[in-house]
Scaffold this active site. Structure first.
Site, short mmCIF file in Angstrom:
data_model
loop_
_atom_site.label_atom_id
_atom_site.label_comp_id
_atom_site.label_asym_id
_atom_site.label_seq_id
_atom_site.Cartn_x
_atom_site.Cartn_y
_atom_site.Cartn_z
N LYS A 144 -6.31 1.47 10.25
CA LYS A 144 -6.35 0.24 10.55
C LYS A 144 -7.20 -0.15 11.77
CE LYS A 144 -2.76 -1.37 7.58
NZ LYS A 144 -2.28 -2.29 6.99
N SER A 155 4.15 -6.02 12.13
CA SER A 155 5.15 -5.24 13.05
C SER A 155 4.79 -3.84 12.63
CB SER A 155 6.83 -5.41 12.45
OG SER A 155 6.84 -5.37 11.12
N GLY A 162 -6.39 -4.64 1.86
CA GLY A 162 -7.50 -4.43 2.72
C GLY A 162 -8.38 -3.19 2.37
N GLU A 209 0.27 3.22 -6.01
CA GLU A 209 1.30 2.33 -5.52
C GLU A 209 2.80 2.68 -5.98
OE1 GLU A 209 1.08 -1.68 -7.62
OE2 GLU A 209 1.16 -2.68 -5.60
N ALA A 246 7.31 -1.15 -5.60
CA ALA A 246 6.64 -2.36 -4.74
C ALA A 246 5.30 -2.38 -5.72
CB ALA A 246 6.40 -2.11 -3.52
N ASP A 301 3.62 -4.61 -7.06
CA ASP A 301 3.13 -6.13 -7.04
C ASP A 301 1.41 -5.93 -7.70
OD1 ASP A 301 3.22 -5.03 -4.36
OD2 ASP A 301 1.30 -6.34 -4.08
N LYS A 314 -0.02 21.34 6.74
CA LYS A 314 0.46 21.57 8.02
C LYS A 314 -0.06 20.14 8.64
CE LYS A 314 1.82 25.64 7.24
NZ LYS A 314 3.32 25.79 6.79
N ASN A 317 1.52 7.78 11.16
CA ASN A 317 2.55 7.40 12.24
C ASN A 317 3.93 7.31 11.49
OD1 ASN A 317 0.64 6.86 14.28
ND2 ASN A 317 0.34 4.80 13.67
#
Lengths: 313, 313
Positions: free
Chosen positions: B52, B77, B181, B203, B207, B209, B271, B305
């Site tokens: 991102k 968020s 995106g 996907e 979810a 969609d 790893k 993350n």
């Protein structure tokens, strides 16, 4: 007699077809947090996931042809069992692995995947030694100790040797201390290939046998070893201890909380999977900030074999 | 009018000072398991831990000087909030982040670390939009949508562009589908920089969609989204959907168990720490083995993350 310097170089040349030259990573954020300039030698990316491939391959390659083809035997339930199995498979000889019957199925399965022939026995030292002796008698295989063997030590030292070839002006190299093979090899590499470089060990307080051994001048053992760094519960041996005593500047002890926080930092910030044993080295640097401030410091990330049957989220 | 091809190349040049050119990893073992030849583009090693950063930087850099200096605002968020904050900080402008007051403290802390100014509001879409509008009115900041914005799309496409520069003869590139995106940008990069290369999306079934949107030809949403791939719960937008409809060969849906197994494979064997969202792409390749057999396939590892406040052992 060949010098340790030559034997390290020879090990590097000999094992090269059987190992990866692992990358060295850096982290701006962890440098900021520690105040040091850190170079992580990532043996978690090594074949089978740990530095032990180096020593296993070197020990096998140093056997005379006639002995070598009869195979090798060891007793281990950890990374060395897998390393010896894979190294033997790649070199084309059998590996016999003595494992306690209490060893987790996942560890046995890993050894089998790498082609090791497992013999189970009760988990006492006496049973393991007797079983290994019996296999030697029956097959002619050679016993290879996971850490107390000079060829293993020179093999393990090639990780630090590579690191110093890439970054010749390191001030320090820090590595975890378990059975003593890695730190003995690292200390020799630092001595012969560093420029004013010093070698430090990192050890859990909960299994500080090596630290105590440096104090008393004789090999100490652990009565208990309640540490998440499960690769570091073993004690030193008569081959590696004199090398450590002469060439390691100090051993820094770290708490379980410090090991955990260092592990989290490596996973979260560097995005690499490392074993708790590996994170003791970073934990030591974070604990002794004054010592390492602004120093170019190599960290041996020893391995990345963790059991992820449960994920953390 | 500039073509998408030129805009992708321009994005790559413009954002280059603000991002890492991430490494491409391979895994012999995962190739054996999948039967494909896989090239993992590791955006988990990207700044702030996800692709991102690319789109956020490109969107900011494409604002006219006068508008840019007043800052940017978004509601998110997740990773985009952190990415926009860090990109804005590095470019030297303010970033205003609207976050639901229910967002976990760890996510707010991450945004603050990267210099984002947080405004909390109730977690309905209406409240978020009103809050963002108010900030725009007060500050003159420009709203940047996390995925439904052409400059964001071209920025995200630079990951696949780099991958195809390194490996020009890929047969397929597979990436996760969330807000659209990443896959829109990836599909454009594949179209203009691949040689007979096709783009597939991956996907979660929970979810799906985007998969349904491809079936019906209009943007569908999710009533529920019980997936561990929490970056993929959002739906497509009017800017990215036409690009996806025209340029994505298909979307492959995967189960939660398949996502988990692919994640485990990446963590244990490569790893590296990746998000569950990232592992959907490998899960898709493992699910459709016939399609990918012996094919050179690029996999966009979207990010790394994860919340490791609890470790798995």
């Amino acid at each position: 007699m060949e010098t340790a310097q030559n034997l390290l170089k020879k090990a590097q040349e000999d094992i090269q077809p059987f190992i990866h030259r692992t990358p060295v990573l850096t982290s701006r954020l962890i440098d900021e947090i520690s105040g040091a300039e850190l170079y992580f030698k990532c043996e978690n990316f090594q074949r089978m996931g740990a530095f032990k491939m180096r020593g296993a391959a070197n020990a096998i390659l140093n056997l005379p042809e006639e002995k070598r083809k009869k195979g090798v035997v060891t007793h281990s339930s950890g990374n060395f069992a897998q390393a010896l199995s894979l190294a033997a498979k790649n070199i084309g000889i059998p590996a016999y692995i003595v494992m306690p019957d209490t060893a987790p199925e996942v560890k046995k399965a890993a050894v089998r995947t790498y082609g090791g022939k497992i013999t189970e026995c009760p988990s006492t030292l006496k049973d393991r030694e007797e079983t290994a002796n019996k296999i030697q008698d029956e097959t002619g295989a050679t016993f290879i100790h996971p850490s107390n063997d000079l060829d293993v030590i020179y093999g393990q030292g090639t990780a630090a040797l590579e690191l110093l070839q890439d970054f010749p002006d390191l001030d320090y190299v820090v590595c975890p201390v378990g059975g003593g093979g890695l730190i003995a090899g690292t200390a020799l590499a630092v001595k012969y290939f560093g420029r004013n470089c010093k070698c430090y060990g990192a050890e859990p307080m909960e299994a500080d046998d090596a630290w105590r051994s440096l104090q008393t001048g004789k090999i100490e053992t652990n009565e208990t070893a309640n540490t998440m760094a499960d690769g570091l519960k073993t004690h030193l041996g008569d081959k590696n201890f004199p090398i450590i005593l002469e060439n390691v500047s100090d051993i820094i002890r770290v708490s379980e909380e410090e090991i955990f926080q260092a592990l989290k930092l490596i996973w979260e910030r560097m995005k690499i999977v490392v074993e708790p044993s590996s994170s003791t080295a970073l934990a030591a640097v974070l604990r002794e900030k004054e010592l390492f401030r602004n120093k170019k410091t190599g960290i041996i990330i020893s391995g990345g074999n963790v059991d992820l049957s449960r994920l953390p989220f």
